[in-house]
Design a protein around this motif. Structure first.
Motif, mmCIF file in Angstrom:
data_model
loop_
_atom_site.group_PDB
_atom_site.id
_atom_site.type_symbol
_atom_site.label_atom_id
_atom_site.label_comp_id
_atom_site.label_asym_id
_atom_site.label_seq_id
_atom_site.Cartn_x
_atom_site.Cartn_y
_atom_site.Cartn_z
ATOM 1 N N ASN A 168 27.178 -32.595 11.150
ATOM 2 C CA ASN A 168 27.851 -32.253 9.893
ATOM 3 C C ASN A 168 27.439 -33.185 8.752
ATOM 4 O O ASN A 168 28.224 -33.504 7.879
ATOM 5 N N TYR A 169 26.180 -33.629 8.786
ATOM 6 C CA TYR A 169 25.629 -34.515 7.753
ATOM 7 C C TYR A 169 26.454 -35.791 7.570
ATOM 8 O O TYR A 169 26.623 -36.294 6.461
ATOM 9 N N ARG A 170 26.938 -36.308 8.665
ATOM 10 C CA ARG A 170 27.755 -37.522 8.602
ATOM 11 C C ARG A 170 26.951 -38.678 8.023
ATOM 12 O O ARG A 170 25.801 -38.901 8.385
ATOM 13 N N ARG A 171 27.598 -39.425 7.155
ATOM 14 C CA ARG A 171 26.946 -40.561 6.502
ATOM 15 C C ARG A 171 27.405 -41.880 7.111
ATOM 16 O O ARG A 171 28.516 -42.002 7.615
ATOM 17 N N TYR A 205 21.128 -37.220 15.018
ATOM 18 C CA TYR A 205 20.497 -36.687 13.803
ATOM 19 C C TYR A 205 21.596 -36.187 12.863
ATOM 20 O O TYR A 205 22.341 -35.259 13.217
ATOM 21 N N PRO A 206 21.780 -36.811 11.665
ATOM 22 C CA PRO A 206 22.905 -36.458 10.788
ATOM 23 C C PRO A 206 23.093 -34.967 10.509
ATOM 24 O O PRO A 206 24.242 -34.485 10.525
ATOM 25 N N PRO A 207 22.032 -34.180 10.253
ATOM 26 C CA PRO A 207 22.269 -32.741 10.032
ATOM 27 C C PRO A 207 22.901 -32.026 11.218
ATOM 28 O O PRO A 207 23.547 -30.984 11.044
#
Length: 241
Positions: free
Chosen positions: A205-208, A200-202
């Motif tokens: 570290n909000y990885r894209r 889950y990206p959040p």
């Protein structure tokens, strides 16, 4: 008859009839019988249509030539030319909703993410055309046309979707969804690998984008790129950054 000459447009027909009556009155006043009842002939009505450019075939070539001229003028950033072609259409009795539908398309195809507000302007103009109609909506549509002409341009999204569509139609329409991004509502699905490895990206570290070994595209096209963020008018950028 008048209905066919105006393509069934009541507003255009009334305008044409009014002009024909005025021209007939003027002709009568120059004759000896200026007080006689006004007789409006089909010939006079056609002259009125021609004089005011209301003889407008919405199914003919000129219809498409003028909308093309409007589109190309906005694309080139020429607000004056765009306003002229808009006026040619609206004052000839064209349905404003036809024009605004094209503006909505233009806002995404030709302006795109160089100015996301363009789509709001275009959809607002379309709403106005639907809700209040002509002649009240003319200046609202004109505002949208000027905005779109002045806005920075980018066809990045248009070209990206066109490329994705072409690929899907060509050879990848049946490619399976990678296991790690499949929906896994049951224990059995999780047991056979559905959603395994997905982060889950959040929580990361909000990885894209993709991580090594975990692409969001099918394996045979995992290195394919459709969207090119550099495809924007020089001196401008795409939003969001």
């Amino acid at each position: 008859g008048l209905a066919s000459m105006t393509d069934g447009d009541a507003r255009a027909a009334l305008n044409a009839l009014e002009l024909a009556i005025n021209m007939s009155k003027s002709q009568n006043q120059t004759s000896k019988n200026g007080n006689d009842p006004v007789v409006v002939s089909a010939e006079m009505t056609e002259k009125g249509l021609q004089r005011t450019s209301l003889l407008y075939d919405r199914a003919g070539e000129e219809h498409y030539n003028i909308i093309s001229a409007l589109h190309k003028s906005m694309r080139a950033g020429d607000a004056d030319a765009a306003l002229y072609w808009l006026a040619r259409m609206l004052e000839s009795g064209e349905d404003a909703r036809y024009v605004t539908r094209r503006l909505v398309r233009f806002a995404s195809e030709d302006v795109g993410l160089a100015d996301p507000m363009a789509l709001l302007q275009a959809t607002a103009a379309h709403t106005a055309a639907e809700k209040i109609g002509m002649p009240e909506c003319d200046v609202i549509v004109a505002q949208a046309v000027v905005y779109l002409a002045r806005a920075p341009k980018s066809v990045a999204v248009y070209k990206a979707y066109k490329a994705a569509k072409s690929l899907v139609k060509g050879r990848t329409s049946a490619d399976p969804v990678p296991l790690h991004i499949r929906n896994a509502p049951t224990k059995l699905m999780k047991t056979i690998g559905y959603k395994e490895g997905y982060v889950y990206p959040p929580d990361n570290n909000y990885r894209r984008g993709s991580t090594e070994g975990f692409s969001f595209l099918p394996p045979n096209i995992e290195n394919t790129h459709f969207f090119k963020e550099e495809d924007v008018e020089p001196g401008h950028k795409l939003y969001p950054e």
